[in-house]
Design an enzyme around this catalytic site. Sequence first.
Site, PDB file in Angstrom:
ATOM      1  N   CYS A 106       0.710  -0.040  11.802  1.00  0.00           N
ATOM      2  CA  CYS A 106       1.469   0.084  11.177  1.00  0.00           C
ATOM      3  C   CYS A 106       1.153  -1.095   9.794  1.00  0.00           C
ATOM      4  O   CYS A 106       1.689  -1.128   8.942  1.00  0.00           O
ATOM      5  CB  CYS A 106       3.128   0.032  11.445  1.00  0.00           C
ATOM      6  SG  CYS A 106       3.526   1.612  12.646  1.00  0.00           S
ATOM      7  N   HIS A 128       7.133   8.186  12.301  1.00  0.00           N
ATOM      8  CA  HIS A 128       5.782   8.582  11.658  1.00  0.00           C
ATOM      9  C   HIS A 128       4.675   8.881  11.951  1.00  0.00           C
ATOM     10  O   HIS A 128       4.879   8.932  14.019  1.00  0.00           O
ATOM     11  CB  HIS A 128       4.986   7.278  10.777  1.00  0.00           C
ATOM     12  CG  HIS A 128       6.201   6.519   9.989  1.00  0.00           C
ATOM     13  ND1 HIS A 128       7.054   5.380  10.254  1.00  0.00           N
ATOM     14  CD2 HIS A 128       6.679   7.274   8.781  1.00  0.00           C
ATOM     15  CE1 HIS A 128       6.903   4.815   9.000  1.00  0.00           C
ATOM     16  NE2 HIS A 128       7.528   5.856   7.909  1.00  0.00           N
ATOM     17  N   GLU A 148       6.427   9.070   2.951  1.00  0.00           N
ATOM     18  CA  GLU A 148       6.031   7.738   3.693  1.00  0.00           C
ATOM     19  C   GLU A 148       4.929   6.851   3.817  1.00  0.00           C
ATOM     20  O   GLU A 148       4.022   6.134   4.482  1.00  0.00           O
ATOM     21  CB  GLU A 148       6.723   8.073   4.718  1.00  0.00           C
ATOM     22  CG  GLU A 148       7.836   7.978   5.408  1.00  0.00           C
ATOM     23  CD  GLU A 148       9.033   6.901   4.784  1.00  0.00           C
ATOM     24  OE1 GLU A 148       8.806   6.337   5.663  1.00  0.00           O
ATOM     25  OE2 GLU A 148      10.469   7.476   4.884  1.00  0.00           O
TER      26      GLU A 148
END
Length: 450
Positions: free
Chosen positions: A372, A254, A179
């Site tokens: 993000c 995350h 990721e």
Amino acid sequence: MSSARTLQEVQFDGLVGPTHNYAGLSPGNMASARSAGEPSNPRLAALEGLRKMAFVRRLGIPQAVLPPHERPSLHTLRALGFTGSDEETLASAARHEGGHLLRLASSASAMWAANAATVTPSTDTRDGRCHLTPANLTTMFHRSIEGRERARILRAIFADQARFVVHDPLPGGAHFSDEGAANHTRLHSGDGENVVHIFAWGKRSWGAMPGPVRHPARQAFEASEAIARAHQLRADCTLFWQQQPEGIDGGSFHTDVLAVGSGSLLLAHRQAFTDPDRLESTLRGRLGEGFELVWAANDALPVADAVAAYPFNSQLLERPDGTFVLVAPLDAKENERARAFLERVVGSVGRVKELHFLDVRQSMRNGGGPACLRLRVPLTAGELGSLGARVVLTDDLERALEDWISRRYPDRVDAAHLGDPAFVRGLFETLDELTSILKLGSIYDFQRGP
Ligand code: SUG
């Protein structure tokens, strides 16, 4: 290893794409589930993102942009067996299972650039080049289609092969699910001499480990290890650490939902990593005296508040004078416990001088805060000067992007739009114009032909 001071951290933000919508595509991401089916406003979302970039640039921090991906992805729909002209392909995908596959192929999720790639600066690699590996994002289907386009885009920007290596996304599907930088933090000692790359992971593909029970772990240990290897990182620079399964089950899909670090400072929730005390002593041992760590305990800041308000998804930015600024989501100001944590950081860590709250609500509703939205790329001045496109923000580029968004972006997108060929043709014209503004060349499939 050369001094970290030769590097400047450039913030590469993902421009929000014109199909930004709330489709509830990410199980384990609480905000995505909560917003499913809500109307979205792509124009507002893109302007919120651009205002954040402009704000960061005005702090004296280099700021750049990454373009959105081509959505709906006709390439994906064709790979899934839909055939015919663009119009026919869209129409049959729109009819299939209530348009679910079309929604998956239309997500603007490439905007969350922290998931774009893992980056290792040239000061830390054995070949002296900056290495980037686009994330394969295999855990969520709508994100797994980003890697192929991302590699193309990164190769257009980091084009100078004497300075940069852009790897292919990792192979192996779920075994090597990756990721990107959302699970990676580079820290260094106060003098810049000792560097630690924390690679946080949530599952092991081979070898049993206790993992989350409610929500998927996205980052495989094996993927983190492969990236460190491919990036030619020295073993004494790496630290592989497990995300706390309870944190993932609480909504920290995350690592950057519960932790943020920069330079010799780490802010983290006690449920971000397993065995937090051992992590702290390991980092203190490797980074020495100047290293500072601020924990948030669950009773002062429950994971549910941290996940709802994203105080850790702030950008922790180092200004040219060595002081730090926190750029937090407005949502963290409105949550008393989240705000109290951030104010404690500013009150207790001398070098954190400012705290700003910015509105990125369109992105927050899909689980993406300020951190993000950006990929951190530490570059030397020579590397920054060598970038192969017009992506570094200037007054002129800021104006051009604002004008382009205001003229071109829809202020509402719903399922019916995504199957409408005229709407989709308009989207592709919008992206075509962007590649001229950013001098990117033909990066999109529709520009390259069959
Ligand atoms: O992968 N949301 C993204 C949010 C990514 C946030 N990034 C970081 N934490 N670095 C995700 O879950 C939701 C799309 C939708 O439901 O329409 C989404 O993909």
